[in-house]
Design a protein around this motif. Structure first.
Motif, short mmCIF file in Angstrom:
data_model
loop_
_atom_site.label_atom_id
_atom_site.label_comp_id
_atom_site.label_asym_id
_atom_site.label_seq_id
_atom_site.Cartn_x
_atom_site.Cartn_y
_atom_site.Cartn_z
N LEU A 228 0.85 -1.19 0.00
CA LEU A 228 0.00 0.00 0.00
C LEU A 228 0.88 1.24 0.00
N LEU A 229 0.73 2.05 -1.05
CA LEU A 229 1.43 3.34 -1.14
C LEU A 229 0.36 4.42 -1.09
N ALA A 230 0.25 5.07 0.08
CA ALA A 230 -0.85 6.01 0.29
C ALA A 230 -0.32 7.32 0.83
N SER A 231 -1.01 8.37 0.46
CA SER A 231 -0.70 9.69 1.00
C SER A 231 -1.34 9.86 2.37
N GLY A 232 -0.67 10.63 3.19
CA GLY A 232 -1.24 10.98 4.49
C GLY A 232 -1.81 12.38 4.42
N THR A 233 -1.43 13.16 5.38
CA THR A 233 -1.88 14.55 5.37
C THR A 233 -1.21 15.34 4.26
N SER A 234 -0.07 14.89 3.79
CA SER A 234 0.64 15.53 2.68
C SER A 234 0.83 14.50 1.57
N PRO A 235 1.02 14.97 0.34
CA PRO A 235 1.18 14.03 -0.78
C PRO A 235 2.41 13.15 -0.60
N LEU A 236 2.26 11.89 -1.01
CA LEU A 236 3.39 10.96 -1.04
C LEU A 236 4.10 11.14 -2.38
N THR B 18 -5.43 11.18 -2.59
CA THR B 18 -6.69 11.90 -2.44
C THR B 18 -6.70 13.05 -3.44
N GLN B 19 -7.85 13.66 -3.57
CA GLN B 19 -7.95 14.75 -4.52
C GLN B 19 -7.04 15.91 -4.13
N ARG B 20 -6.90 16.16 -2.84
CA ARG B 20 -6.05 17.25 -2.38
C ARG B 20 -4.59 16.82 -2.25
N ALA B 21 -4.37 15.56 -1.99
CA ALA B 21 -3.00 15.06 -1.79
C ALA B 21 -2.78 13.83 -2.64
N PRO B 22 -2.64 13.99 -3.96
CA PRO B 22 -2.42 12.82 -4.82
C PRO B 22 -1.02 12.26 -4.63
N VAL B 23 -0.90 10.96 -4.85
CA VAL B 23 0.42 10.30 -4.84
C VAL B 23 1.16 10.70 -6.12
N GLN B 24 2.44 10.99 -5.99
CA GLN B 24 3.26 11.36 -7.14
C GLN B 24 4.40 10.36 -7.29
N ILE B 25 4.45 9.72 -8.48
CA ILE B 25 5.48 8.72 -8.76
C ILE B 25 6.18 9.11 -10.06
#
Length: 739
Positions: free
Chosen positions: A147-155, A181-188
């Protein structure tokens, strides 16, 4: 056989066995990693060399994945206390780089970023800007979860990608979930630590993410600059596998029944008939590659994500019921979104592919029942949408593939705009459809070819094509085109060697033909179409053969620019020429036969004026010679001669020879046509009334005179009751006159 009193040391023995197995497979326990300072190969120096290098890297990746899976399976099958330590995350080394192996956890808990930092060691580090740098391959084993998930800030995950050495995340039967999330999308993204920037060179390999079987989910993620060369290493890849999977061993009986029930419910709720509760297969199974076990398929979803600069934006094969919605794929190196072999029952919606060097959307061969809805393909180098339903083989093949075509896929309410080649292209297949979509620009709008059957193209709007709005060619059969609008193309609808029904289409602004039919088109119907524009013909069928029905087409708005010779050529068909000659001969004969008109060669003459009357000649009879020999005369007997029978004519002549009063003497005329009556009128000739009985002829042999005997003088013969047959044209021998 072990001695009963001997107690083997299982840990040492197990450890030596595992080390021996690892060494035999070329794996080590000392991490090599991505070594800085490695000389970089020259990228793009030679296109052929770059291609060979990338193909070799793909092959190395396949070997690394297979070796890692094989070693892990062998370790877990040994058992014993020492095996328990191998059920924890380990780093395997090989000639292709280091791999962090994540086996399934005992409690089913997924691995997270914290676990990668814990077990990855120096190969997974947090940067000063809060991002993470991955410098090792990650292998998610069968049954494991990541699981690669964002928390309060984007991952932010940066995957190390140096020339000749790159990282990857590969699951083999496991589960990978990337959740933002919409506000904190994961960036790879790929990352070159030397340049401190994303890796945009693909010739030396590049980082990628792949799910082999199992499940993959990605939501609210931004992916950029991943992948190289092949679909399975092209960026984000979801692929099935033809190798046996052990995913089912992680489920007990109740879980397997529950999973089966869930799949059946999904089939019923989805309203499709493709795929079974356990397998995915073609409608008419055939060959060895048309049947893929459900446990080896990949499933999942990709939603609300953006993919930029990948080799292949998204690549999916060997999947069932994959959901791809609300995504944007930009500037792919090859194709944007590819549904490859044995992808079935997928739903692609609200997805935009823009700026790919190849095609935007590709539905390759052996894909079925894929729905593309509300999607956009814009400014791609080749086609906007490509649907390929052709069979995998056209004859015997090494893999024994089926000869059956594929289909039942559709494009609905979508847009293809300003693509380099065609807007939408359909290749072969059965029951493919394009409905209620828009195509703007391109060389051609919608192209159907390669013997596609039962194609439905309806309700589409096509604008600004260079050559043809809709083109059917190369053996298309039983296509239906209804309610389409084509505006501005040189030819609105073009058919070559195909049959279709064209009903209710509107062609505007055409510059050559509204509808053009060429070649074999038997069974085609062109009805109720509205055509406007200017050109040589509104509906051109002069170059086609076969029965083509044209009825109730409205071409009032068409301006015919054809020359006189072109207009003549339209009707100068062989059949028309033959009928024209027939009518000309009939009319010419009628004119010659009229009495009140001048005729060629004879002016104003009666048709029988120059005819000569036949010569009136008497008909002469020839002497007849008896066919039987005449009997010799009998000697006279004494006594009176028997008298004549009553009513018999008198016998005359020497020797009592009988004379037939109706016989004409030789050389005398016989009554017939053109015979002048004898002197004295008709009464001068003896007649035999029709109601008077002819005299009886004596019976028995009668004395007959020799041929040279004398006869009475010429006597006129009365005319017969019916006229004799006319004298033959050659006539009869005539006696010498004046003798």
């Amino acid at each position: 056989m072990t001695h009963p009193n001997h107690r083997p040391r299982l840990p040492g023995a197990a450890g030596r066995g595992l080390a021996t197995a690892a060494a035999a497979l070329g794996l080590g326990l000392v991490p090599l990693g991505v070594l800085p300072g490695t000389p970089a190969p020259r990228a793009h120096a030679d296109p052929v060399a770059d291609a060979n290098r990338q193909a070799a890297l793909v092959d190395q990746e396949d070997q690394r994945i297979m070796q890692t899976r094989s070693v892990l399976s062998a370790i877990l099958m040994i058992g014993g206390q020492a095996t328990a330590q191998w059920k924890r995350p380990q780093i395997f080394g090989s000639a292709q780089g280091k791999t962090l192996v994540l086996p399934p956890t005992t409690n089913g808990r997924p691995y997270t970023i914290a676990d990668l930092a814990k077990f990855g060691g120096q190969y997974f580090r947090r940067q000063t800007d809060g991002s993470y740098l991955l410098g090792i391959h990650v292998f998610v084993a069968d049954g494991a979860k990541l699981l690669l998930a964002s928390g309060t800030s984007p991952l932010v995950l940066r995957m190390g990608s140096l020339p000749g050495a790159f990282s990857s995340i590969v699951s083999f039967g496991g589960t990978v979930q990337i959740k933002g999330t919409q506000r904190a999308p994961v960036q790879i993204t790929s990352w070159n630590p030397r340049a401190n920037a994303p890796d945009r060179q693909v010739a030396d390999g590049r980082a990628y993410i792949r799910a082999v079987g199992g499940e993959f989910k990605m939501d609210y993620t931004k992916v950029s600059d991943l992948g190289f060369w092949s679909g399975r290493t092209g960026g984000i890849a979801l692929t099935g596998t033809d190798r046996p999977s052990s995913a089912s061993k992680h489920l007990n009986k109740e879980q397997r029944h529950a999973a089966k029930k869930k799949r059946q419910e999904q089939q019923q709720n989805g309203g499709n008939t493709g795929g079974g509760p356990g397998d995915i297969e073609t409608e008419t199974p055939g060959g060895t590659a048309t049947h893929v076990p459900a446990a080896d398929l990949v499933t999942g979803s990709i939603t609300n994500s953006t993919v930029t600069g990948d080799a292949f934006g998204l690549f999916v094969s060997g999947s069932n019921q994959t959901q791809i919605t609300n995504n944007e794929i930009l500037n792919s190196q090859v194709n944007g979104l590819v549904m490859h072999r044995f992808a079935k029952n997928a739903n692609i919606a609200n997805t935009t592919v823009r700026g790919s060097k190849g095609d935007g959307f590709v539905l390759s061969r052996a894909t079925e029942k894929i729905r593309v809805t509300n999607c956009t393909a814009e400014r791609n180098g080749h086609d906007g949408f490509t649907l390929n339903g052709k069979a995998l083989a056209d004859g015997p093949s090494a893999s024994g593939e089926s000869l059956e075509s594929f289909g039942d896929s559709s494009i609905n309410n979508s847009l293809a705009k300003d693509n380099g080649h065609y807007g939408i292209e359909l290749l072969g297949g059965d029951k493919l459809s394009v409905q209620n979509s828009k195509v703007i620009g391109g060389d051609m709008g919608i192209v159907v070819r390669d013997a596609a059957t039962n194609v439905q193209i309806s309700g589409n709007q096509l604008t600004g094509q260079v050559r043809q709005g809709i083109s059917l060619r190369d053996g298309v059969r039983d296509a239906n085109l209804a309610g389409n609008t084509v505006d501005g193309a040189r030819t609105g609808i073009y058919m070559r060697g195909s049959s279709a029904t064209l009903l209710g289409n509107t062609i505007k602004g055409a510059k050559a033909h509204g509808i053009s039919v060429i070649g074999s088109a038997g069974g085609s119907e062109i009805r109720d179409n509205t055509l406007s524009g200017s050109g040589t013909s509104a509906v051109s069928t002069s170059r086609s053969h076969g029965k083509v029905v044209k009825e109730d087409n409205n071409d009032d708005g068409w301006h015919d620019t054809a020359s006189l010779w072109m207009k003549i050529q339209r009707y100068l068909t062989p059949l028309n020429v033959i009928w024209t000659c027939v009518f000309a001969v009939v009319i010419f004969s009628m004119i010659r036969a009229r009495n009140d008109r001048q005729r060629i060669g004879r002016l104003g003459l009666h048709p029988y004026t120059l005819q000569q009357p036949l010569e009136k000649r008497q008909v002469w009879s020839l002497p007849r010679r008896s066919a039987q020999p005449q009997p010799r005369p009998m000697p006279a007997r004494p006594g009176p001669m028997p008298g004549p029978m009553p009513g018999a004519p008198a016998m005359a002549g020497a020797g009592g020879r009988g004379v037939n009063p109706l016989a004409a003497p030789p050389g005398q005329p016989v009554a017939g046509r053109h015979v002048a009556p004898p002197p004295g009128g008709p009464s001068a000739s003896p007649t035999v009334p029709g109601n008077v009985r002819r005299p009886a002829v004596p019976r028995g042999p009668q004395p007959v005179a020799p041929h040279s005997s004398q006869t009475t003088g010429p006597r006129p013969v009365p005319p017969p009751a019916t006229p004799p047959h006319p004298t033959p044209r050659g006539g009869v021998p005539q006696p010498q006159r004046g003798v």
